[in-house]
Design a protein around this motif. Structure first.
Motif, PDB file in Angstrom:
ATOM      1  N   ILE A   6     -13.963 -43.108  10.726  1.00 57.00           N
ATOM      2  CA  ILE A   6     -14.099 -42.272  11.930  1.00 57.00           C
ATOM      3  C   ILE A   6     -12.721 -41.955  12.498  1.00 57.00           C
ATOM      4  O   ILE A   6     -12.435 -40.801  12.856  1.00 57.00           O
ATOM      5  CB  ILE A   6     -14.987 -42.974  12.981  1.00 57.00           C
ATOM      6  N   LEU A   7     -11.856 -42.958  12.583  1.00 60.10           N
ATOM      7  CA  LEU A   7     -10.506 -42.720  13.104  1.00 60.10           C
ATOM      8  C   LEU A   7      -9.706 -41.796  12.192  1.00 60.10           C
ATOM      9  O   LEU A   7      -8.923 -40.974  12.668  1.00 60.10           O
ATOM     10  CB  LEU A   7      -9.779 -44.049  13.291  1.00 60.10           C
ATOM     11  N   ALA A   8      -9.915 -41.916  10.884  1.00 52.07           N
ATOM     12  CA  ALA A   8      -9.203 -41.038   9.948  1.00 52.07           C
ATOM     13  C   ALA A   8      -9.639 -39.587  10.112  1.00 52.07           C
ATOM     14  O   ALA A   8      -8.813 -38.669  10.071  1.00 52.07           O
ATOM     15  CB  ALA A   8      -9.441 -41.507   8.523  1.00 52.07           C
ATOM     16  N   PHE A   9     -10.927 -39.361  10.305  1.00 47.78           N
ATOM     17  CA  PHE A   9     -11.415 -37.995  10.493  1.00 47.78           C
ATOM     18  C   PHE A   9     -10.960 -37.402  11.820  1.00 47.78           C
ATOM     19  O   PHE A   9     -10.819 -36.195  11.957  1.00 47.78           O
ATOM     20  CB  PHE A   9     -12.933 -37.928  10.397  1.00 47.78           C
ATOM     21  N   MET A  10     -10.702 -38.262  12.810  1.00 51.26           N
ATOM     22  CA  MET A  10     -10.211 -37.799  14.096  1.00 51.26           C
ATOM     23  C   MET A  10      -8.703 -37.547  14.053  1.00 51.26           C
ATOM     24  O   MET A  10      -8.145 -37.012  15.008  1.00 51.26           O
ATOM     25  CB  MET A  10     -10.548 -38.807  15.200  1.00 51.26           C
ATOM     26  N   GLY A  11      -8.058 -37.988  12.984  1.00 52.14           N
ATOM     27  CA  GLY A  11      -6.625 -37.777  12.853  1.00 52.14           C
ATOM     28  C   GLY A  11      -5.778 -38.864  13.451  1.00 52.14           C
ATOM     29  O   GLY A  11      -4.589 -38.696  13.671  1.00 52.14           O
ATOM     30  N   ILE A  12      -6.384 -39.998  13.743  1.00 53.81           N
ATOM     31  CA  ILE A  12      -5.654 -41.124  14.325  1.00 53.81           C
ATOM     32  C   ILE A  12      -5.283 -42.072  13.190  1.00 53.81           C
ATOM     33  O   ILE A  12      -6.135 -42.674  12.572  1.00 53.81           O
ATOM     34  CB  ILE A  12      -6.501 -41.854  15.378  1.00 53.81           C
ATOM     35  N   ALA A  13      -3.995 -42.204  12.912  1.00 50.13           N
ATOM     36  CA  ALA A  13      -3.536 -43.063  11.818  1.00 50.13           C
ATOM     37  C   ALA A  13      -3.099 -44.396  12.395  1.00 50.13           C
ATOM     38  O   ALA A  13      -2.023 -44.509  12.981  1.00 50.13           O
ATOM     39  CB  ALA A  13      -2.396 -42.399  11.078  1.00 50.13           C
ATOM     40  N   ILE A  14      -3.917 -45.419  12.252  1.00 48.28           N
ATOM     41  CA  ILE A  14      -3.565 -46.730  12.801  1.00 48.28           C
ATOM     42  C   ILE A  14      -2.979 -47.630  11.727  1.00 48.28           C
ATOM     43  O   ILE A  14      -2.464 -48.701  12.040  1.00 48.28           O
ATOM     44  CB  ILE A  14      -4.791 -47.419  13.448  1.00 48.28           C
ATOM     45  N   LEU A  15      -3.025 -47.226  10.468  1.00 44.40           N
ATOM     46  CA  LEU A  15      -2.522 -48.081   9.400  1.00 44.40           C
ATOM     47  C   LEU A  15      -1.091 -47.774   9.010  1.00 44.40           C
ATOM     48  O   LEU A  15      -0.504 -48.456   8.204  1.00 44.40           O
ATOM     49  CB  LEU A  15      -3.409 -47.962   8.154  1.00 44.40           C
ATOM     50  N   ILE A  16      -0.512 -46.759   9.605  1.00 43.57           N
ATOM     51  CA  ILE A  16       0.860 -46.377   9.264  1.00 43.57           C
ATOM     52  C   ILE A  16       1.828 -47.012  10.225  1.00 43.57           C
ATOM     53  O   ILE A  16       1.622 -47.131  11.374  1.00 43.57           O
ATOM     54  CB  ILE A  16       1.034 -44.831   9.263  1.00 43.57           C
TER      55      ILE A  16
END
Length: 57
Positions: free
Chosen positions: A47-57
């Motif tokens: 869900i976060l990836a589709f929203m464009g929020i990159a928390i793993l970088i």
């Protein structure tokens, strides 16, 4: 965490095959809980990836 899940599933299968139903039930329950936690984490990351929020970088 995936390794722990696989180990618990194998323990549950072996214990069930040998007749240790209590151990098999406990290992299967723990495996289900860990699987649910992993599934929730994966869905949250998607869900976060589709929203464009990159928390793993």
């Amino acid at each position: 965490m995936l390794q722990l899940l696989i180990i618990l599933v194998l323990v549950a299968l072996v214990a069930g095959g040998l007749g240790f139903s209590g151990v098999a039930a406990g290992a299967a329950t723990l495996a289900k809980i860990i699987f649910a936690i992993m599934l929730i984490g994966i869905v949250l990351l998607l869900i976060l990836a589709f929203m464009g929020i990159a928390i793993l970088i």
